[in-house]
Design a protein around this motif. Structure first.
Motif, PDB file in Angstrom:
ATOM      1  N   SER A 230       0.834  -1.198   0.000  1.00  0.00           N
ATOM      2  CA  SER A 230       0.000   0.000   0.000  1.00  0.00           C
ATOM      3  C   SER A 230       0.865   1.244   0.000  1.00  0.00           C
ATOM      4  O   SER A 230       1.936   1.274   0.611  1.00  0.00           O
ATOM      5  N   THR A 231       0.377   2.273  -0.687  1.00  0.00           N
ATOM      6  CA  THR A 231       1.084   3.555  -0.709  1.00  0.00           C
ATOM      7  C   THR A 231       0.350   4.617   0.099  1.00  0.00           C
ATOM      8  O   THR A 231       0.836   5.730   0.238  1.00  0.00           O
ATOM      9  N   ASP A 232      -0.817   4.295   0.622  1.00  0.00           N
ATOM     10  CA  ASP A 232      -1.626   5.231   1.408  1.00  0.00           C
ATOM     11  C   ASP A 232      -1.734   6.596   0.727  1.00  0.00           C
ATOM     12  O   ASP A 232      -1.619   7.638   1.365  1.00  0.00           O
ATOM     13  N   SER A 233      -1.943   6.583  -0.557  1.00  0.00           N
ATOM     14  CA  SER A 233      -2.021   7.826  -1.338  1.00  0.00           C
ATOM     15  C   SER A 233      -3.347   7.870  -2.082  1.00  0.00           C
ATOM     16  O   SER A 233      -3.712   6.913  -2.773  1.00  0.00           O
ATOM     17  N   GLN A 234      -4.049   8.977  -1.962  1.00  0.00           N
ATOM     18  CA  GLN A 234      -5.305   9.139  -2.683  1.00  0.00           C
ATOM     19  C   GLN A 234      -5.066   9.157  -4.186  1.00  0.00           C
ATOM     20  O   GLN A 234      -5.836   8.594  -4.958  1.00  0.00           O
ATOM     21  N   LEU A 235      -3.982   9.788  -4.603  1.00  0.00           N
ATOM     22  CA  LEU A 235      -3.667   9.855  -6.029  1.00  0.00           C
ATOM     23  C   LEU A 235      -3.320   8.476  -6.583  1.00  0.00           C
ATOM     24  O   LEU A 235      -3.757   8.107  -7.680  1.00  0.00           O
ATOM     25  N   ALA A 236      -2.538   7.710  -5.834  1.00  0.00           N
ATOM     26  CA  ALA A 236      -2.177   6.367  -6.279  1.00  0.00           C
ATOM     27  C   ALA A 236      -3.400   5.461  -6.304  1.00  0.00           C
ATOM     28  O   ALA A 236      -3.565   4.654  -7.237  1.00  0.00           O
ATOM     29  N   SER A 237      -4.259   5.597  -5.299  1.00  0.00           N
ATOM     30  CA  SER A 237      -5.484   4.802  -5.262  1.00  0.00           C
ATOM     31  C   SER A 237      -6.394   5.145  -6.436  1.00  0.00           C
ATOM     32  O   SER A 237      -6.992   4.248  -7.054  1.00  0.00           O
ATOM     33  N   THR A 238      -6.469   6.426  -6.770  1.00  0.00           N
ATOM     34  CA  THR A 238      -7.271   6.855  -7.915  1.00  0.00           C
ATOM     35  C   THR A 238      -6.725   6.269  -9.210  1.00  0.00           C
ATOM     36  O   THR A 238      -7.481   5.797 -10.074  1.00  0.00           O
ATOM     37  N   ALA A 239      -5.408   6.288  -9.343  1.00  0.00           N
ATOM     38  CA  ALA A 239      -4.780   5.723 -10.540  1.00  0.00           C
ATOM     39  C   ALA A 239      -5.073   4.227 -10.655  1.00  0.00           C
ATOM     40  O   ALA A 239      -5.374   3.721 -11.741  1.00  0.00           O
ATOM     41  N   ALA A 240      -4.999   3.506  -9.527  1.00  0.00           N
ATOM     42  CA  ALA A 240      -5.282   2.070  -9.542  1.00  0.00           C
ATOM     43  C   ALA A 240      -6.731   1.813  -9.933  1.00  0.00           C
ATOM     44  O   ALA A 240      -7.020   0.876 -10.697  1.00  0.00           O
ATOM     45  N   THR A 241      -7.638   2.645  -9.434  1.00  0.00           N
ATOM     46  CA  THR A 241      -9.054   2.497  -9.768  1.00  0.00           C
ATOM     47  C   THR A 241      -9.290   2.707 -11.259  1.00  0.00           C
ATOM     48  O   THR A 241     -10.049   1.971 -11.896  1.00  0.00           O
ATOM     49  N   ILE A 242      -8.621   3.702 -11.832  1.00  0.00           N
ATOM     50  CA  ILE A 242      -8.770   3.978 -13.265  1.00  0.00           C
ATOM     51  C   ILE A 242      -8.256   2.807 -14.102  1.00  0.00           C
ATOM     52  O   ILE A 242      -8.898   2.366 -15.060  1.00  0.00           O
ATOM     53  N   VAL A 243      -7.093   2.272 -13.727  1.00  0.00           N
ATOM     54  CA  VAL A 243      -6.513   1.139 -14.454  1.00  0.00           C
ATOM     55  C   VAL A 243      -7.451  -0.068 -14.378  1.00  0.00           C
ATOM     56  O   VAL A 243      -7.674  -0.754 -15.385  1.00  0.00           O
ATOM     57  N   ASP A 244      -7.989  -0.312 -13.196  1.00  0.00           N
ATOM     58  CA  ASP A 244      -8.922  -1.441 -13.047  1.00  0.00           C
ATOM     59  C   ASP A 244     -10.232  -1.177 -13.785  1.00  0.00           C
ATOM     60  O   ASP A 244     -10.788  -2.075 -14.425  1.00  0.00           O
ATOM     61  N   TYR A 245     -10.728   0.031 -13.690  1.00  0.00           N
ATOM     62  CA  TYR A 245     -12.031   0.379 -14.266  1.00  0.00           C
ATOM     63  C   TYR A 245     -12.078   0.079 -15.762  1.00  0.00           C
ATOM     64  O   TYR A 245     -12.991  -0.611 -16.234  1.00  0.00           O
ATOM     65  N   VAL A 246     -11.099   0.586 -16.501  1.00  0.00           N
ATOM     66  CA  VAL A 246     -11.162   0.437 -17.959  1.00  0.00           C
ATOM     67  C   VAL A 246     -11.032  -1.025 -18.376  1.00  0.00           C
ATOM     68  O   VAL A 246     -11.518  -1.418 -19.447  1.00  0.00           O
ATOM     69  N   ALA A 247     -10.397  -1.835 -17.531  1.00  0.00           N
ATOM     70  CA  ALA A 247     -10.273  -3.265 -17.847  1.00  0.00           C
ATOM     71  C   ALA A 247     -11.539  -4.023 -17.471  1.00  0.00           C
ATOM     72  O   ALA A 247     -11.994  -4.902 -18.214  1.00  0.00           O
ATOM     73  N   GLU A 248     -12.135  -3.675 -16.333  1.00  0.00           N
ATOM     74  CA  GLU A 248     -13.259  -4.444 -15.813  1.00  0.00           C
ATOM     75  C   GLU A 248     -14.556  -4.183 -16.553  1.00  0.00           C
ATOM     76  O   GLU A 248     -15.368  -5.094 -16.733  1.00  0.00           O
ATOM     77  N   VAL A 249     -14.804  -2.941 -16.981  1.00  0.00           N
ATOM     78  CA  VAL A 249     -16.098  -2.631 -17.604  1.00  0.00           C
ATOM     79  C   VAL A 249     -16.275  -3.341 -18.946  1.00  0.00           C
ATOM     80  O   VAL A 249     -17.400  -3.438 -19.450  1.00  0.00           O
ATOM     81  N   LYS A 250     -15.207  -3.847 -19.522  1.00  0.00           N
ATOM     82  CA  LYS A 250     -15.301  -4.585 -20.784  1.00  0.00           C
ATOM     83  C   LYS A 250     -15.815  -6.014 -20.570  1.00  0.00           C
ATOM     84  O   LYS A 250     -16.242  -6.668 -21.515  1.00  0.00           O
ATOM     85  N   LYS A 251     -15.770  -6.468 -19.305  1.00  0.00           N
ATOM     86  CA  LYS A 251     -16.127  -7.849 -19.009  1.00  0.00           C
ATOM     87  C   LYS A 251     -17.619  -7.982 -18.696  1.00  0.00           C
ATOM     88  O   LYS A 251     -18.300  -6.995 -18.409  1.00  0.00           O
ATOM     89  N   ALA A 252     -18.104  -9.193 -18.747  1.00  0.00           N
ATOM     90  CA  ALA A 252     -19.460  -9.472 -18.295  1.00  0.00           C
ATOM     91  C   ALA A 252     -19.558  -9.147 -16.807  1.00  0.00           C
ATOM     92  O   ALA A 252     -18.599  -9.351 -16.049  1.00  0.00           O
ATOM     93  N   ASP A 253     -20.696  -8.634 -16.397  1.00  0.00           N
ATOM     94  CA  ASP A 253     -20.843  -8.138 -15.032  1.00  0.00           C
ATOM     95  C   ASP A 253     -20.489  -9.200 -13.984  1.00  0.00           C
ATOM     96  O   ASP A 253     -19.872  -8.892 -12.956  1.00  0.00           O
ATOM     97  N   GLY A 254     -20.848 -10.444 -14.239  1.00  0.00           N
ATOM     98  CA  GLY A 254     -20.654 -11.498 -13.259  1.00  0.00           C
ATOM     99  C   GLY A 254     -19.216 -11.875 -12.982  1.00  0.00           C
ATOM    100  O   GLY A 254     -18.932 -12.495 -11.959  1.00  0.00           O
TER     101      GLY A 254
END
Length: 500
Positions: free
Chosen positions: A191-215
């Motif tokens: 963990s980096t305990d950083s809001q900016l780093a957490s936001t970046a991780a969320t963005i990286v995950d988001y663009v990958a996950e929304v392409k998948k089936a919801d389940g």
């Protein structure tokens, strides 16, 4: 939903962290909202009536709500894993985070303001985790858990049908716990305990996950969660770079001390730099504080994220395989095993004990029953209620300083109050985190209080409930009514609530 009334923060959280999770308490921790439909206040015949007299001593009361989670049905192996690995690791990490923020906040008034809410949240967590930890260290608690499991297991094993269907569940969970123990540090120190780093991780995950089936998406990225997730991602709330550097530096130093320089996560993040050098370069180099850029990256999808040269995005792209490996490992080796075995134990418990026990809390709607009642405490007796007299006594005893000062309206309007009016009270209702904000109702379904906390003795309630001292703490409707009328001049609101 529109906010109609809220008291000063100091009135709602009088006593601050020293009084948090304790009793007697003197908090006006309440707020009033109005529900609108088609732009107009909703009209309904179905509602809980406001009772300005509130709850009385020994009265039967009920608490409807959504209690978060308990671990009372966990096996001894799971509890030992919590005691020996999870709780001490979490405590050490939380205390480190607090120390870092306090050091940053000591630099000036503005820095202190920036960290205040974070420190409050962390201190609240520390107290809660310490209560859980002390419960697990209590020999009587653990001995009772071992005996209960021994008796339950013997009952199952004595029945050939149950033995075949459920008998292997305990060993399966014990093996999963054994596997998980060596990886506990990774779960918390990667963990980096950083809001900016957490936001970046969320963005990286988001663009990958929304392409998948919801389940098959990662938790947090299901279709029903995306709207609130985007609101958080695109929020214009300020981010303070200097605080980010301090938090990230402190976290990386703690990671380094716990895991060593050869840890794969640290090798990627530090890249040959010291924690402070890495934090400074990453925070000062990123542009993710700009919500417009965050939105551009999300809407641009995987192509935009893959092409980004923002250092935080680049870092999270590199860390993404590590995160996903840990998630998959957890699912394969722990989560799936515990879910299957836990389901078997649930069926076995129902077969063995029927409806004499109730399941662990899971944020589902529950109705708890209990009694307004004091309890033995520190060699004396805690009263079932506190009053405005007690509020002034506690504030005066600390010279109105620190977390014990009173807002000016309280000092100016003291003579208007009936100081004998109940302010807070305790009940034996079995609640847990998640019940805050739940109404306390009497046998006539009148509102007589509002849950806002539990006492110190209730913190072990994650694992076992003891009605002799476990208490829910609530604001008394008599105190709320008195304050609304005589401190806040909100007679119209009181009349509306009373239907006058």
């Amino acid at each position: 939903m529109r906010l109609v009334f809220a008291p000063e923060d100091q009135a709602a959280f009088f006593g601050g962290d020293p009084d948090n999770f304790t009793y007697p308490r003197y908090d006006l921790d309440m707020a009033l909202f109005r529900v609108y439909e088609n732009g107009k206040p909703i009209e309904t015949k179905d509602y809980l009536k406001w009772n300005p007299k509130g709850a009385g001593d020994t009265e039967l009361v009920f608490v409807p709500g959504h209690p978060g989670s308990t671990q009372r049905l966990d096996t001894v192996a799971q509890l030992e894993l919590q005691r020996d690995y999870f709780e001490p690791t979490i405590l050490k990490l939380l205390k480190n985070r607090i120390a870092v923020l306090e050091q940053y906040g000591a630099q000036g008034t503005e820095q202190a303001r920036q960290v205040a809410s974070n420190i409050f949240g962390l201190q609240n967590s520390v107290k809660a985790v310490e209560g859980r930890y002390q419960g697990l260290l209590d020999k009587n608690v653990m001995d009772k858990k071992r005996q209960d499991e021994k008796d339950f297991r013997a009952k199952v094993m004595a029945n050939p049908e149950w033995k075949q269907a459920y008998g292997g569940a305990w060993d399966a969970i014990a093996e999963a716990s054994r596997k998980e123990a060596p990886r506990v540090k990774e779960q918390f120190y990667h963990s980096t305990d950083s809001q900016l780093a957490s936001t970046a991780a969320t963005i990286v995950d988001y663009v990958a996950e929304v392409k998948k089936a919801d389940g098959v998406r990662l938790a947090g990225y299901h279709e029903a969660q995306l709207e609130s997730l985007r609101q958080r991602l695109f929020s214009r709330a300020p981010i303070y770079p200097a605080m980010e550097v301090a938090r990230m530096t402190g976290a990386l130093e703690a990671d380094l001390a716990a895991l060593g320089p050869d840890d794969p996560f640290l090798k990627i993040v530090l890249d040959g730099r010291s924690p402070k050098e890495a934090a400074t370069a990453l925070v000062n180099g990123t542009k993710l504080a700009d919500p417009a850029l965050r939105k551009q990256l999300v809407e641009g999808g995987e192509a935009a994220v893959a092409a980004s040269t923002d250092p935080m995005i680049v870092l999270q792209r590199k860390l993404d395989p590590l995160r996903r490996e840990m998630i998959k490992w957890q699912e394969d080796n722990v989560q799936s095993v515990e879910e299957e075995a836990g389901e078997k134990l649930g069926k076995a418990r129902f077969a063995a004990f029927g409806k004499t026990t109730y399941p662990d809390a899971t944020f589902t709607l529950r109705l708890s029953y209990g009694q307004v009642k004091g309890y033995p405490m520190n060699g004396t007796e805690a009263p079932y209620k506190t009053t405005f007299y007690g509020l002034w006594d506690r504030a005066t005893s600390f010279n109105f300083e620190g977390p014990f000062y009173l807002p000016s309206r309280y000092k100016e309007n003291r003579d208007k109050l009936d100081l004998a009016t109940p302010l807070d009270f305790v009940t034996t209702n079995d609640i847990i985190g998640g019940n805050s904000g739940s109404p306390v109702i009497n046998r006539n379904a009148d509102i007589v209080g509002l849950i806002f906390d539990g006492n110190i003795e209730s913190l072990v309630g994650d694992f076992v409930y003891d009605g002799t001292s476990n208490r829910a703490v609530a604001v008394h409707t008599a105190g709320m009514t008195e304050a609304l009328r005589k401190l806040y001049g909100a007679d119209r609101l009181v009349q509306e609530m009373l239907g006058e």
